[in-house]
Design a protein around this motif. Sequence first.
Motif, PDB file in Angstrom:
ATOM      1  N   ILE A  11     -12.368 -22.782 -66.579  1.00 13.72           N
ATOM      2  CA  ILE A  11     -11.074 -23.314 -67.003  1.00 13.72           C
ATOM      3  C   ILE A  11     -10.054 -22.194 -67.090  1.00 13.72           C
ATOM      4  N   GLU A  44      -5.789 -27.526 -60.777  1.00 15.36           N
ATOM      5  CA  GLU A  44      -5.869 -28.686 -61.673  1.00 15.36           C
ATOM      6  C   GLU A  44      -7.227 -29.366 -61.558  1.00 15.36           C
ATOM      7  N   ARG A  45      -7.689 -29.551 -60.336  1.00 17.09           N
ATOM      8  CA  ARG A  45      -8.992 -30.202 -60.122  1.00 17.09           C
ATOM      9  C   ARG A  45     -10.121 -29.356 -60.686  1.00 17.09           C
ATOM     10  N   GLU A  48     -10.192 -29.956 -64.387  1.00 18.19           N
ATOM     11  CA  GLU A  48     -10.777 -31.269 -64.669  1.00 18.19           C
ATOM     12  C   GLU A  48     -12.291 -31.252 -64.511  1.00 18.19           C
ATOM     13  N   VAL A  51     -13.873 -29.320 -67.396  1.00 16.60           N
ATOM     14  CA  VAL A  51     -13.818 -30.103 -68.635  1.00 16.60           C
ATOM     15  C   VAL A  51     -14.955 -31.123 -68.643  1.00 16.60           C
ATOM     16  N   LYS A  52     -15.226 -31.728 -67.497  1.00 16.76           N
ATOM     17  CA  LYS A  52     -16.335 -32.685 -67.417  1.00 16.76           C
ATOM     18  C   LYS A  52     -17.679 -32.005 -67.683  1.00 16.76           C
ATOM     19  N   GLN A  55     -17.891 -31.643 -71.403  1.00 13.74           N
ATOM     20  CA  GLN A  55     -18.178 -32.943 -72.002  1.00 13.74           C
ATOM     21  C   GLN A  55     -19.640 -33.336 -71.806  1.00 13.74           C
TER      22      GLN A  55
END
Length: 69
Positions: A11, A44-45, A48, A51-52, A55
Amino acid sequence: MESSNIAAAGIQSAVARFEESARRTERAQLDRLAEEQVTRRLAERDVEANVKVVQAADEMTGTMLDVRA
């Protein structure tokens, strides 16, 4: 967890790439605008996706704690 640390580093790297691209766009002529837009979209991708990963690692940790309880 190691995967969370790797994702956090991913990130940070993606944010740095995005910011550098924005700075180049600000300084440069419009002839590289499309290339810089692609660079920012990829960053950006990457954010994302990382972040997944965070999570998923969090969910796995929660599941492991539930199983052990």
